[in-house]
Design an enzyme around this catalytic site. Structure first.
Site, PDB file in Angstrom:
ATOM      1  N   GLY A  46      -1.260 -16.280  12.224  1.00  0.00           N
ATOM      2  CA  GLY A  46      -1.712 -16.691  13.406  1.00  0.00           C
ATOM      3  C   GLY A  46      -3.172 -16.177  14.146  1.00  0.00           C
ATOM      4  N   GLU A  99      -2.619  -9.361  17.694  1.00  0.00           N
ATOM      5  CA  GLU A  99      -1.600 -10.548  17.720  1.00  0.00           C
ATOM      6  C   GLU A  99      -2.328 -11.630  18.425  1.00  0.00           C
ATOM      7  OE1 GLU A  99       0.753 -11.979  16.606  1.00  0.00           O
ATOM      8  OE2 GLU A  99       2.536 -10.432  16.397  1.00  0.00           O
ATOM      9  N   ASP A 100      -2.014 -12.779  18.035  1.00  0.00           N
ATOM     10  CA  ASP A 100      -2.548 -14.046  18.429  1.00  0.00           C
ATOM     11  C   ASP A 100      -1.788 -14.242  19.855  1.00  0.00           C
ATOM     12  OD1 ASP A 100      -0.346 -14.259  17.170  1.00  0.00           O
ATOM     13  OD2 ASP A 100      -0.733 -16.261  16.291  1.00  0.00           O
ATOM     14  N   ASP A 103       5.386 -13.356  22.339  1.00  0.00           N
ATOM     15  CA  ASP A 103       6.454 -14.117  22.863  1.00  0.00           C
ATOM     16  C   ASP A 103       7.790 -13.329  23.161  1.00  0.00           C
ATOM     17  OD1 ASP A 103       8.327 -16.184  23.281  1.00  0.00           O
ATOM     18  OD2 ASP A 103       7.799 -17.522  21.596  1.00  0.00           O
ATOM     19  N   LYS A 131       3.369 -14.025  26.664  1.00  0.00           N
ATOM     20  CA  LYS A 131       4.417 -14.962  27.559  1.00  0.00           C
ATOM     21  C   LYS A 131       5.462 -13.838  28.331  1.00  0.00           C
ATOM     22  CE  LYS A 131       4.461 -18.828  24.537  1.00  0.00           C
ATOM     23  NZ  LYS A 131       5.434 -19.839  23.518  1.00  0.00           N
ATOM     24  N   PHE A 152       5.394 -23.522  24.567  1.00  0.00           N
ATOM     25  CA  PHE A 152       4.606 -23.700  23.272  1.00  0.00           C
ATOM     26  C   PHE A 152       3.329 -24.029  23.295  1.00  0.00           C
ATOM     27  CE2 PHE A 152       4.197 -24.756  18.752  1.00  0.00           C
ATOM     28  CZ  PHE A 152       4.561 -23.827  18.215  1.00  0.00           C
ATOM     29  N   ILE A 153       2.294 -23.512  22.864  1.00  0.00           N
ATOM     30  CA  ILE A 153       0.840 -23.820  22.581  1.00  0.00           C
ATOM     31  C   ILE A 153       0.534 -23.965  21.110  1.00  0.00           C
ATOM     32  CG2 ILE A 153       0.235 -22.907  25.042  1.00  0.00           C
ATOM     33  CD1 ILE A 153      -0.879 -20.413  23.515  1.00  0.00           C
ATOM     34  N   ASP A 159      -0.105 -22.359  15.570  1.00  0.00           N
ATOM     35  CA  ASP A 159       0.045 -23.696  14.883  1.00  0.00           C
ATOM     36  C   ASP A 159       1.543 -24.164  15.473  1.00  0.00           C
ATOM     37  OD1 ASP A 159       1.668 -21.556  13.487  1.00  0.00           O
ATOM     38  OD2 ASP A 159       2.415 -23.114  12.226  1.00  0.00           O
ATOM     39  N   ARG A 165      -4.055 -25.010  13.709  1.00  0.00           N
ATOM     40  CA  ARG A 165      -4.724 -23.841  13.809  1.00  0.00           C
ATOM     41  C   ARG A 165      -5.989 -24.048  13.723  1.00  0.00           C
ATOM     42  NH1 ARG A 165      -0.782 -19.885  12.233  1.00  0.00           N
ATOM     43  NH2 ARG A 165       0.654 -20.606  10.462  1.00  0.00           N
TER      44      ARG A 165
HETATM   45  P1  IMP Z   1       7.759 -13.315  19.087  1.00  0.00           P
HETATM   46  O1  IMP Z   1       8.378 -12.236  17.809  1.00  0.00           O
HETATM   47  O2  IMP Z   1       8.774 -13.988  19.438  1.00  0.00           O
HETATM   48  O3  IMP Z   1       6.961 -12.405  19.937  1.00  0.00           O
HETATM   49  O4  IMP Z   1       6.871 -14.186  18.468  1.00  0.00           O
HETATM   50  C1  IMP Z   1       5.505 -13.904  17.844  1.00  0.00           C
HETATM   51  C2  IMP Z   1       4.890 -14.887  16.907  1.00  0.00           C
HETATM   52  O5  IMP Z   1       5.619 -16.194  16.959  1.00  0.00           O
HETATM   53  C3  IMP Z   1       3.580 -15.005  17.041  1.00  0.00           C
HETATM   54  O6  IMP Z   1       2.848 -14.087  16.451  1.00  0.00           O
HETATM   55  C4  IMP Z   1       3.207 -16.556  16.744  1.00  0.00           C
HETATM   56  O7  IMP Z   1       2.980 -16.647  15.466  1.00  0.00           O
HETATM   57  C5  IMP Z   1       4.607 -17.143  16.924  1.00  0.00           C
HETATM   58  N1  IMP Z   1       4.591 -17.842  18.410  1.00  0.00           N
HETATM   59  C6  IMP Z   1       4.974 -17.303  19.583  1.00  0.00           C
HETATM   60  N2  IMP Z   1       4.687 -18.463  20.354  1.00  0.00           N
HETATM   61  C7  IMP Z   1       3.999 -19.294  19.840  1.00  0.00           C
HETATM   62  C8  IMP Z   1       3.576 -20.759  20.435  1.00  0.00           C
HETATM   63  O8  IMP Z   1       3.582 -20.791  21.624  1.00  0.00           O
HETATM   64  N3  IMP Z   1       2.779 -21.472  19.671  1.00  0.00           N
HETATM   65  C9  IMP Z   1       2.734 -20.975  18.461  1.00  0.00           C
HETATM   66  N4  IMP Z   1       3.299 -20.008  17.620  1.00  0.00           N
HETATM   67  C10 IMP Z   1       3.933 -18.966  18.554  1.00  0.00           C
HETATM   68 MG    MG Z   2       1.752 -14.408  15.046  1.00  0.00          MG
END
Ligand code: IMP
Ligand code: MG
Length: 175
Positions: A46, A99-100, A103, A131, A152-153, A159, A165
């Site tokens: 991402g 990081e993109d 979450d 978030k 979700f975005i 993606d 992407r």
């Molecule tokens: P986390 O481990 O829950 O913080 O998730 C992190 C990863 O999930 C990010 O680096 C993204 O690749 C993916 N992700 C989290 N939220 C989104 C979203 O809203 N859209 C797309 N990918 C997401």
């Molecule tokens: Mg990621």
């Protein structure tokens, strides 16, 4: 509006706002690292578009490398994080994890722990999107582009099932 597979997304942020945010982050990081040579570590897949813009807006010396982790299946974070690419040499480096989006924070927490097992000099985190309502880890995100709601975005590297992407703007799932 756009459709990716079975889902509809509405325009959320245009590319100009995103580019301004990336510029601000690059300058903010540079203020802290102007006398160093930080190693930016992009979290694949991402973050590759954000990272490529961020480093080109960064006005100082830097190095770049990548790691690959995976925690998402479809629209939900599985909490189950896997490493797919090995780490570069991290000893004595000033690391900036790129990081993109953050979450739940599960991916980051795992990565942060792995990186700090090497003898790094320092380790900070930059994320374009964050978030706060979904975040459940006790970790500091040092540089945040934009706090967003727990929706979700896609676009700008993010993606939905591999699609979206390449969009320059960011779109939010229509509910
Ligand atoms: P986390 O481990 O829950 O913080 O998730 C992190 C990863 O999930 C990010 O680096 C993204 O690749 C993916 N992700 C989290 N939220 C989104 C979203 O809203 N859209 C797309 N990918 C997401
Ligand atoms: Mg990621």
């Amino acid at each position: 509006m756009i459709t990716l597979k079975d889902k509809t997304f509405v325009k959320y942020l245009n590319s100009e706002i995103i580019q301004n945010t990336v510029h601000r982050l690059a300058n903010q990081i540079y203020e802290d690292y102007y006398d160093k040579n930080p190693l930016f570590i992009g979290v694949l897949n991402g973050s590759f578009i954000f990272l490529s813009d961020l480093i080109r807006k960064y006005p100082g010396y830097l190095s770049v490398d990548f790691v690959k982790l995976k925690s998402y299946e479809g629209l939900q974070s599985s909490g189950n994080v896997k490493t797919i690419l090995d780490f570069p040499d991290l000893i004595d480096k000033d690391i900036i994890i790129v990081e993109d989006i953050i979450d739940t924070g599960h991916t980051l927490k795992k990565l942060y722990k792995m990186i700090n097992e090497h003898q790094v000099n320092s380790c900070k985190v930059v994320s374009l999107f964050f978030k706060p309502d979904a975040f459940s880890e006790d970790l500091t995100i040092n540089y945040i582009g934009k706090n967003i709601p727990d929706k979700f975005i896609v676009g700008y590297g993010l993606d939905y099932d591999g699609l979206g992407r390449n969009l320059n703007d960011v779109y939010q799932l229509k509910t």
